[in-house]
Motif scaffolding. Structure first.
Motif, PDB file in Angstrom:
ATOM      1  N   SER A  31     -23.927 -16.938 -31.967  1.00 21.06           N
ATOM      2  CA  SER A  31     -23.034 -16.499 -30.898  1.00 21.06           C
ATOM      3  C   SER A  31     -23.425 -17.159 -29.590  1.00 21.06           C
ATOM      4  O   SER A  31     -24.612 -17.324 -29.287  1.00 21.06           O
ATOM      5  N   TYR A  32     -22.428 -17.526 -28.825  1.00 18.94           N
ATOM      6  CA  TYR A  32     -22.635 -18.222 -27.560  1.00 18.94           C
ATOM      7  C   TYR A  32     -21.880 -17.537 -26.435  1.00 18.94           C
ATOM      8  O   TYR A  32     -20.811 -16.962 -26.652  1.00 18.94           O
ATOM      9  N   TYR A  33     -22.442 -17.618 -25.253  1.00 22.22           N
ATOM     10  CA  TYR A  33     -21.685 -17.293 -24.054  1.00 22.22           C
ATOM     11  C   TYR A  33     -20.742 -18.478 -23.831  1.00 22.22           C
ATOM     12  O   TYR A  33     -21.169 -19.630 -23.868  1.00 22.22           O
ATOM     13  N   MET A  34     -19.479 -18.193 -23.592  1.00 20.81           N
ATOM     14  CA  MET A  34     -18.484 -19.254 -23.471  1.00 20.81           C
ATOM     15  C   MET A  34     -17.845 -19.222 -22.090  1.00 20.81           C
ATOM     16  O   MET A  34     -17.717 -18.163 -21.468  1.00 20.81           O
ATOM     17  N   GLY A  35     -17.417 -20.398 -21.646  1.00 15.84           N
ATOM     18  CA  GLY A  35     -16.777 -20.445 -20.343  1.00 15.84           C
ATOM     19  C   GLY A  35     -15.865 -21.638 -20.186  1.00 15.84           C
ATOM     20  O   GLY A  35     -15.947 -22.617 -20.935  1.00 15.84           O
ATOM     21  N   ALA A  49     -13.406 -19.136 -15.871  1.00 15.54           N
ATOM     22  CA  ALA A  49     -13.381 -17.905 -16.664  1.00 15.54           C
ATOM     23  C   ALA A  49     -14.517 -17.936 -17.661  1.00 15.54           C
ATOM     24  O   ALA A  49     -14.897 -19.004 -18.151  1.00 15.54           O
ATOM     25  N   ALA A  50     -15.062 -16.759 -17.958  1.00 19.78           N
ATOM     26  CA  ALA A  50     -16.181 -16.677 -18.886  1.00 19.78           C
ATOM     27  C   ALA A  50     -15.994 -15.521 -19.848  1.00 19.78           C
ATOM     28  O   ALA A  50     -15.326 -14.525 -19.531  1.00 19.78           O
ATOM     29  N   LEU A  51     -16.585 -15.670 -21.014  1.00 29.71           N
ATOM     30  CA  LEU A  51     -16.510 -14.656 -22.057  1.00 29.71           C
ATOM     31  C   LEU A  51     -17.922 -14.375 -22.539  1.00 29.71           C
ATOM     32  O   LEU A  51     -18.609 -15.281 -23.020  1.00 29.71           O
ATOM     33  N   SER A  58     -14.903 -12.546 -17.225  1.00 30.17           N
ATOM     34  CA  SER A  58     -14.999 -12.656 -15.777  1.00 30.17           C
ATOM     35  C   SER A  58     -14.197 -13.864 -15.342  1.00 30.17           C
ATOM     36  O   SER A  58     -14.042 -14.825 -16.107  1.00 30.17           O
ATOM     37  N   TYR A  59     -13.675 -13.788 -14.130  1.00 32.88           N
ATOM     38  CA  TYR A  59     -12.790 -14.830 -13.624  1.00 32.88           C
ATOM     39  C   TYR A  59     -13.142 -15.184 -12.180  1.00 32.88           C
ATOM     40  O   TYR A  59     -13.583 -14.338 -11.413  1.00 32.88           O
ATOM     41  N   ALA A  60     -12.891 -16.429 -11.834  1.00 36.11           N
ATOM     42  CA  ALA A  60     -12.963 -16.818 -10.445  1.00 36.11           C
ATOM     43  C   ALA A  60     -11.847 -16.097  -9.701  1.00 36.11           C
ATOM     44  O   ALA A  60     -10.757 -15.874 -10.255  1.00 36.11           O
TER      45      ALA A  60
END
Length: 123
Positions: A31-35, A49-51, A58-60
């Motif tokens: 699993s990875y943090y994605m953006g 944006a990030a997941l 989260s979003y700018a």
């Protein structure tokens, strides 16, 4: 190791919509943090944006309410739906991943990057 490749994007008029996809291949069992990030020539890379691993997003502030990040784990794909696009959204867009905790505000925490995909928005 994971390889990332973006697709989609292109050119659209102001107010239009585009969708970006990011296909992951390789070690997709982890699993990875994605953006999603974007960068204009001569400018710093900006988080869009990030997941997180728990599915939180989260979003700018500049894209909140207009862009949506999502993923299809079964297909190993990450998406960015972009609505109500503005000329200021014109940039090269990059998909990124991080095995360790990473935040949208810190692009340097992401260590895997796709080659990028151009999004152009005209008046």
């Amino acid at each position: 190791q994971v390889q990332l490749v973006e697709s989609g994007g292109g050119s659209v008029q102001s107010g239009g919509s585009l969708s970006l996809s990011c296909a992951a291949s390789g070690d997709t069992s982890t699993s990875y943090y994605m953006g999603w990030f974007r960068q204009a020539p001569g400018q710093e890379r900006e988080g869009v944006a990030a997941l997180d691993l728990d599915g939180s997003t989260s979003y700018a502030s500049s894209v909140k309410g207009r862009f949506t990040i999502s993923q299809d784990s079964a297909k190993n794909k990450l998406y960015l739906q972009m609505n109500d696009l503005k000329p200021s959204d014109t940039d090269m867009y990059y998909c990124a991943a991080a095995r360790d905790y990473a935040e949208l505000e810190h692009p340097d925490e992401y260590n895997l990057w796709g080659p990028g995909n151009q999004v152009s928005v005209s008046l």
